[in-house]
Enzyme design. Sequence first.
Site, short mmCIF file in Angstrom:
data_model
loop_
_atom_site.label_atom_id
_atom_site.label_comp_id
_atom_site.label_asym_id
_atom_site.label_seq_id
_atom_site.Cartn_x
_atom_site.Cartn_y
_atom_site.Cartn_z
N LYS A 13 -5.09 12.28 11.41
CA LYS A 13 -5.43 12.06 12.82
C LYS A 13 -6.91 12.41 13.09
CE LYS A 13 -4.02 13.28 17.44
NZ LYS A 13 -3.67 14.40 18.27
N ILE A 20 -4.06 -16.27 9.65
CA ILE A 20 -2.78 -16.63 9.01
C ILE A 20 -2.46 -18.11 9.21
CG2 ILE A 20 -0.30 -16.12 8.94
CD1 ILE A 20 -1.02 -13.31 10.04
N LYS A 56 -7.29 -25.53 12.10
CA LYS A 56 -6.09 -24.89 11.52
C LYS A 56 -5.07 -25.93 11.06
CE LYS A 56 -7.00 -20.81 14.33
NZ LYS A 56 -6.63 -19.42 14.48
N ASN A 70 -2.44 -5.69 21.39
CA ASN A 70 -2.67 -6.51 22.59
C ASN A 70 -1.35 -6.64 23.33
OD1 ASN A 70 -1.32 -9.19 21.83
ND2 ASN A 70 -2.60 -8.72 20.05
N ASP A 81 -7.82 -10.12 15.02
CA ASP A 81 -8.82 -10.81 14.18
C ASP A 81 -9.58 -9.80 13.32
OD1 ASP A 81 -8.22 -13.33 15.14
OD2 ASP A 81 -9.55 -13.09 16.88
N1 CTP Z 1 -3.90 -16.70 14.47
C1 CTP Z 1 -3.55 -16.35 13.19
N2 CTP Z 1 -4.25 -15.37 12.53
C2 CTP Z 1 -5.28 -14.75 13.11
C3 CTP Z 1 -5.67 -15.11 14.43
C4 CTP Z 1 -4.95 -16.10 15.09
O1 CTP Z 1 -2.60 -16.92 12.65
N3 CTP Z 1 -5.94 -13.80 12.43
C5 CTP Z 1 -3.16 -17.79 15.15
C6 CTP Z 1 -2.47 -17.38 16.45
O2 CTP Z 1 -1.13 -17.02 16.20
C7 CTP Z 1 -2.53 -18.67 17.28
C8 CTP Z 1 -3.77 -19.34 16.78
O3 CTP Z 1 -4.09 -18.79 15.51
O4 CTP Z 1 -1.42 -19.51 17.01
C9 CTP Z 1 -4.95 -19.18 17.70
O5 CTP Z 1 -5.17 -17.82 18.01
P1 CTP Z 1 -6.36 -17.37 18.97
O6 CTP Z 1 -6.35 -15.88 19.08
O7 CTP Z 1 -6.33 -18.18 20.24
O8 CTP Z 1 -7.61 -17.90 18.19
P2 CTP Z 1 -8.46 -17.32 17.00
O9 CTP Z 1 -8.30 -18.25 15.84
O10 CTP Z 1 -8.20 -15.89 16.77
O11 CTP Z 1 -9.93 -17.58 17.56
P3 CTP Z 1 -10.71 -16.79 18.73
O12 CTP Z 1 -10.09 -15.41 18.81
O13 CTP Z 1 -12.11 -16.79 18.27
O14 CTP Z 1 -10.50 -17.62 19.97
#
Ligand code: CTP
Length: 406
Positions: free
Chosen positions: A291, A309, A344, A213, A282
């Site tokens: 490849k 995390i 969280k 991303n 996620d």
């Molecule tokens: N985060 C994380 N581990 C993941 C996904 C997110 O530690 N696998 C952390 C990100 O660093 C951020 C927070 O959780 O501080 C929220 O991330 P965000 O992408 O907004 O939310 P998600 O928990 O992934 O939920 P969604 O994508 O459904 O909005």
Amino acid sequence: MNFDVLKDKNVLMIVSGGIAAYKSVLLLRELTNCGASVQVVGTENSLNFVGKATWEALSGRQPLFGTFETPDSSKITHITLAQDVDLIIAAPATANIIAKAACGIADDLATSIFAAATAPVLIAPAMNSAMYRNPANLKNIETLQGRPGFHVMAPASGALACGSDGIGRMAEPHEITVEAAGLLSPKPARGTSWLVTGGATREYIDPVRFISNGSSGRTAFEIADAAHAAGGEVTLLGVNAEPAFNPGYTFLKSSTAAETAGIVKENVRNADIFIMTAAIADYSPVKAPSKIKKGEASISLTLDKTTDILAASADWTKPGAVRIGFAAETDDLEKNALAKLKRKKLDLIVANRVSDDFSPFGSESNSVLFITENSTEEFKNITKCKLAQLLVERAVAIYRVKHGND
Ligand code: CTP
């Protein structure tokens, strides 16, 4: 980095006789652009590299080179110069001037200022690598590093004026400005340790392609800089992202979500303040061993959920630590962010709105909400630097409240 601390500060810049003096011209420019008043004091040898007119034009003041040059004859120059300032910067500092400063030799205006200094002194060495590595020089640097108020910057490695390559290049002007701002910053975070993550994970599809991303890590770098300048012991975990300059924090690297989880688990247990800005995938594909060749009109990827995390780290975090996360949302910003704060187990969440017209990824400024369990603050169009400063202030305040010494 917040350079406002340099505004209206009196800085004395000592220039000694090295070719890196040309870079100090840019340093002077940067310091004055930040609003500092700079008095240049040069050694006689420095005049072989940059002339008086350049220093005078850029500082707006007469540069001084001799012990008996007195802009105000009622005052003893080297004492007032050394003591009526907020900061002394020696850039470039040659092996000779470092040796004199280490031994307390005061045989010209520049070295007399070192001897009489009461303000913090920032030294940026610049010399050939053999001179730098000379045991006498290293011993002198060690002596100065151990002297209260003295800070010696590490020189960089690279091409040197003598034509060789090696250690000894003066730190870049911007790095010296960052260090100077850090020295003048208040230290409310002294005694706290920080883990800050930033960047974007890469989840490999095959050995050459990945899913990622647009998160650049800039916000995390600003937070790490601000926490470091505030006196915190900072560990920055760069997820496929690295700051251009590290002012003195521990820097760790990761790439995938799984690696990032492992490194966070290992390090968060030592952190008083944990700030997770990294954009973590996620879902992650099962990586093909070689490849994937083009063929079918369409192909599908199977993605497996990664560890959350930040959520998982609630069990790894030190008791009483401050936990801060970020939330990027397209809809119901406040409601979704508050739900994430609770899920969280966070003390504060920074909520960003993402839309087709605006993405905080890679942009200079941002509009955010700082949400805690019982408060919401809105900041419109603030720079990432300002956001970092505010977040560091809030994090320290929460820490002090939790630890009863606010
Ligand atoms: N985060 C994380 N581990 C993941 C996904 C997110 O530690 N696998 C952390 C990100 O660093 C951020 C927070 O959780 O501080 C929220 O991330 P965000 O992408 O907004 O939310 P998600 O928990 O992934 O939920 P969604 O994508 O459904 O909005």
